[in-house]
Scaffold this active site. Structure first.
Site, PDB file in Angstrom:
ATOM      1  N   PRO A  97      38.477  52.055  17.216  1.00  0.00           N
ATOM      2  CA  PRO A  97      37.980  50.685  16.634  1.00  0.00           C
ATOM      3  C   PRO A  97      38.413  50.562  14.970  1.00  0.00           C
ATOM      4  O   PRO A  97      38.728  51.376  14.709  1.00  0.00           O
ATOM      5  CB  PRO A  97      36.393  51.992  16.601  1.00  0.00           C
ATOM      6  CG  PRO A  97      36.594  53.731  17.364  1.00  0.00           C
ATOM      7  CD  PRO A  97      37.757  53.031  17.614  1.00  0.00           C
ATOM      8  N   GLU A  98      37.973  48.940  15.363  1.00  0.00           N
ATOM      9  CA  GLU A  98      38.419  48.517  13.796  1.00  0.00           C
ATOM     10  C   GLU A  98      36.708  47.782  13.191  1.00  0.00           C
ATOM     11  O   GLU A  98      36.005  48.375  13.696  1.00  0.00           O
ATOM     12  CB  GLU A  98      39.458  47.164  13.852  1.00  0.00           C
ATOM     13  CG  GLU A  98      40.591  47.342  14.988  1.00  0.00           C
ATOM     14  CD  GLU A  98      41.868  46.572  14.985  1.00  0.00           C
ATOM     15  OE1 GLU A  98      41.366  45.515  14.435  1.00  0.00           O
ATOM     16  OE2 GLU A  98      42.826  46.542  15.600  1.00  0.00           O
TER      17      GLU A  98
END
Length: 287
Positions: free
Chosen positions: A2-3
């Site tokens: 996840p960013e």
């Protein structure tokens, strides 16, 4: 992994359930995730009130009333599921995910109003720790982190100084958490494509006049993704267990062989590998 937009989406999803709430019950169903839980993890959390739920780079941080902060990193497959007496919350527009497998439910947080948040992590690459709040900036995870890309501290002058004389490509430097905190491969590819800057050319050769617009484009790309609920690649999900859809609006990432969508460009998106990561860009307009 996840960013920043995905983590911010999760923070916003958890905020109305946990912020300002006392943790009436905490359960750790195993002794570790990627790393062991700290000593007294359950006891130190039980009865504590979460004063604020924050994000720094890709970390979620629950600031407690006991002088400690619960720091959480989602790793590659960590996700939260929210359950409340009145049912599930599903903020935003999402493609819904299947119910998580109970055998991967590793940590349960129950709030004093009956809300329950369960942390699932099939691969157990995520991790949690309790850190003294006053010493947070000196902790190895946070010491040396650059400014948040959505903050005023991230500006053209920051990039001009970081890029000056450097032979590395701009993508490499934008992924350096000391330059700017929280940017990841997906959104750097997107931003460089919109800015029409090659990820391959030496950063020091990029004209300073292009870096101010790049800063604003980075902010635009991140804000669009946050509003859309995060890109949600593969098995990652938002806080309510629902999948986001921003990946359908990518202009460059994962679009190898497809037409570039930049105005007036007739090029085709290509893929190269840089430092073990896929880079998607348009050789025609990204100079």
């Amino acid at each position: 992994m996840p960013e920043l937009p995905e983590v911010e989406t999760v923070r916003r999803g958890l905020q109305p359930v946990l912020e300002g709430r006392r943790l009436s019950r905490v359960e750790a169903r195993r002794p570790d995730l990627r790393f062991p839980f700290p000593d007294g993890f359950v006891q130190r959390l039980t009865g504590a009130t979460i004063q604020r739920l924050e994000r720094r780079a890709k970390y979620l941080m629950a600031v407690l009333d006991r002088g400690e902060t619960l720091v959480m990193h989602l790793g590659m497959s960590g996700r939260f599921e929210i359950a409340q007496p009145e049912g599930y919350q599903r903020p935003g527009e999402f493609h819904y995910a299947p119910d998580p497998d109970p055998k991967h439910a590793h940590v349960v947080f129950e709030a004093d109003d009956g809300g329950r948040v369960t942390y699932y992590d099939p691969r157990r690459f995520g991790y949690m720790d309790l850190i003294e709040t006053a010493a947070m900036d000196q902790h190895p995870w946070f010491a040396g982190l650059g400014p948040e890309p959505l903050s005023e501290a991230f500006d053209a002058q920051r990039l001009i100084a970081a890029f000056a004389g450097r032979k590395q490509g701009p993508k490499t430097l934008l992924l350096d958490q000391r330059v700017v905190a929280g940017l990841g491969n997906i959104y750097v590819c997107e931003a460089l494509n919109r800015a029409r800057i090659s990820p391959m050319k030496p950063a020091g050769s990029i004209k300073p006049a292009k870096l101010g617009p790049l800063v604003e484009i980075i902010r635009d790309v991140l804000n669009e993704a946050i509003e859309a609920g995060g890109s949600t690649l593969k098995d990652y999900a938002a806080a309510d267990g629902a999948l986001g859809y921003f990946q359908h609006r990518f202009r460059a990432y994962d679009r190898e062989g497809e037409p570039c969508t930049n105005a007036g460009c007739k090029g085709t998106i290509a893929r190269e590998v840089q430092a073990g990561r896929s880079t998607f860009y348009c050789p025609t307009c990204q100079k």
